[in-house]
Design an enzyme around this catalytic site. Structure first.
Site, short mmCIF file in Angstrom:
data_model
loop_
_atom_site.label_atom_id
_atom_site.label_comp_id
_atom_site.label_asym_id
_atom_site.label_seq_id
_atom_site.Cartn_x
_atom_site.Cartn_y
_atom_site.Cartn_z
CG HIS A 1 -1.59 0.63 1.32
ND1 HIS A 1 -1.69 1.84 2.37
CD2 HIS A 1 -3.41 0.77 1.15
CE1 HIS A 1 -3.00 2.72 1.93
NE2 HIS A 1 -3.60 1.85 1.78
CG ASP B 1 0.01 -2.81 6.95
OD1 ASP B 1 -0.63 -2.39 7.33
OD2 ASP B 1 0.28 -2.53 5.74
CD GLN C 1 -7.50 -5.24 3.28
OE1 GLN C 1 -8.74 -5.27 3.41
NE2 GLN C 1 -7.28 -3.38 3.22
CE LYS D 1 -8.00 -0.35 5.24
NZ LYS D 1 -7.01 -0.39 4.98
CB CYS E 1 -3.75 3.47 -1.10
SG CYS E 1 -4.79 4.48 -1.63
#
Ligand SMILES: *Cc1c(COP(=O)(O)O)cnc(C)c1O
Length: 406
Positions: free
Chosen positions: A121, A198, A201, A224, A364
């Site tokens: 991202h 990260d 997601q 999220k 992104c």
């Protein structure tokens, strides 16, 4: 057990009509919807015990402080961090990454190397480029194959004693690829490099165990995973958090201040300058509770069914390309696709008129789009509260859009 109708009833927005049609919300990769219990936590805080934390001796301040610190404990338990002070509450994934990047500015030397993945991202690319400019460190990229999977043999070749830091997402937001982070972490540690994962997601779909992963830093956003916007977390191993300098100066992060010298507060406050998003932190805790009450086994089962069914139904359509891993076991419930000769934006616009929310564009993740030589994709990202019936409505709408545009 997992009861889809009961689950859907927890989300007031799902019974909305959009453009006169029942809402089909397939943009969960951008942000999830919020269950009533999280909305109630927000309303409760502002209507019953709004006060600043860690400061006042008065009752409301103590109630707010207790609720905020209780949320930190819930998050600690959820991610299985060893200590509560290894959980730093931030404004989200982007801030968490910037906090770590800023800290490494004082650790990296010229010609040290940082490895990132080709699936990142933008928020996971730009801070490292800035850090390289500042320190003279060099950015290396793990390439991916045509299925959007990182090539581990190439990663092995990039690693050396110059590698100081490796950054990778747990699940790609653009393609849904589930990355082999266990391997990535183990290999990085063999050369003495630190790893930041990260998880923005991944956390809506699974429950990471930071100790089992032996990861140095893990970051995510609440919004999220059924929580509010503007709050997220950084998990860092204690030894790393002690080593990194503070990110922001201000109230709450200091122990003593004179004009000659300031000493910093202990963890986690060293990284939490200023009044935090108190309400957001408390609601983040409520979201974590909610997802655990639904249960990650039920969530995984429902989402796997949606991914398999959605993939099968979309494959009925001629000239439609799905990007990302072919093996659905290495993929989250995200389907990123294009139809030959039609711009993704045009399909997105038409199906919006039919009440369907998907993402169109580069997500992104421009470098991924450049790799496939496409301007963007249509991304349908499913949550556990979505249904096969919604997929049917969606597939019919895509077919209709194609007919209108051809
Ligand atoms: C959404 C997302 C981010 C950015 O999260 P913010 O909440 O906007 O800070 C970073 N990485 C990935 C993989 C994402 O999906």
């Amino acid at each position: 057990m997992f009861d889809i109708q009961k689950v859907r009833a927890d989300f007031p927005i799902l019974s909305q009509k959009v453009n006169g049609k029942p809402l089909v919300y397939f943009d969960n990769g951008a942000t999830s919807q919020k269950p009533q219990i999280v909305i109630d936590a927000i309303v409760d805080y502002y209507s019953k015990y709004n006060a600043n934390i860690h400061r006042g001796v008065h009752t409301l301040s103590q109630l707010a402080t207790d609720a905020y610190e209780e949320a930190r404990l819930k998050i600690q338990k959820h991610f299985n961090a060893k200590q509560n002070y290894e959980i730093i509450l931030t404004s989200g994934t982007t801030e968490s990454i910037n906090l770590v990047a800023n800290g490494f500015a004082s650790i990296l030397q010229k010609n040290d190397e940082i490895i990132v993945s080709a699936l990142e991202h933008h928020s996971n690319i730009v801070p490292w480029q800035m850090l390289c400019e500042q320190t003279g460190a060099i950015l290396k990229v793990i390439p991916m194959d045509i299925h959007g999977e990182l090539i581990m043999s190439e990663y092995d070749k990039l690693l050396s004693d110059k590698t100081k830091l490796v950054f990778c997402n747990h699940i790609s937001n653009a393609l849904g690829t589930l990355n082999p982070i266990g391997y990535i972490i183990k290999k990085a540690h063999e050369v003495g490099a630190a790893v930041l994962i990260d998880g923005a997601q991944a956390c809506p779909h699974l429950k990471p165990d930071v100790q089992a992963l032996d990861v140095d830093f893990y970051v995510t956003s609440a919004h999220k995973m059924c929580g509010p916007t503007g709050v997220g977390m950084l998990y860092g191993k204690e030894e790393w958090l002690r080593k990194l300098p503070p990110y922001k100066g201000g109230g709450e992060m200091i122990a003593t201040v004179t004009f000659e010298k300031t000493t910093y507060a202990d963890l986690p406050h060293k990284f939490e300058a200023g009044t935090p998003n108190i309400c957001g932190g408390i609601a983040f805790g409520a979201a974590v509770d909610y997802m655990n009450a639904i249960g990650f086994d039920g969530i995984a089962k429902q989402e796997k069914e949606l991914l398999e069914y959605g993939t099968k139904r979309l494959q009925e359509i001629d000239n439609l390309t799905i990007y990302g891993p072919e093996d659905l076991n290495r993929k989250a419930s995200v389907i990123s696709f294009n139809v030959d000769g039609i711009h993704p934006y045009d399909i997105g616009t038409i199906i919006d008129k039919l009440g369907i929310a998907v993402r169109t564009g580069h997500h992104c993740a421009q470098p991924i789009m450049d790799f496939f030589k496409i301007p963007g994709t249509i991304r349908a990202s499913f949550a556990f509260y979505n249904t096969k019936e919604e997929i049917d409505i969606f597939v019919e709408a895509v077919k209709k859009a194609i007919t209108m545009l051809s």
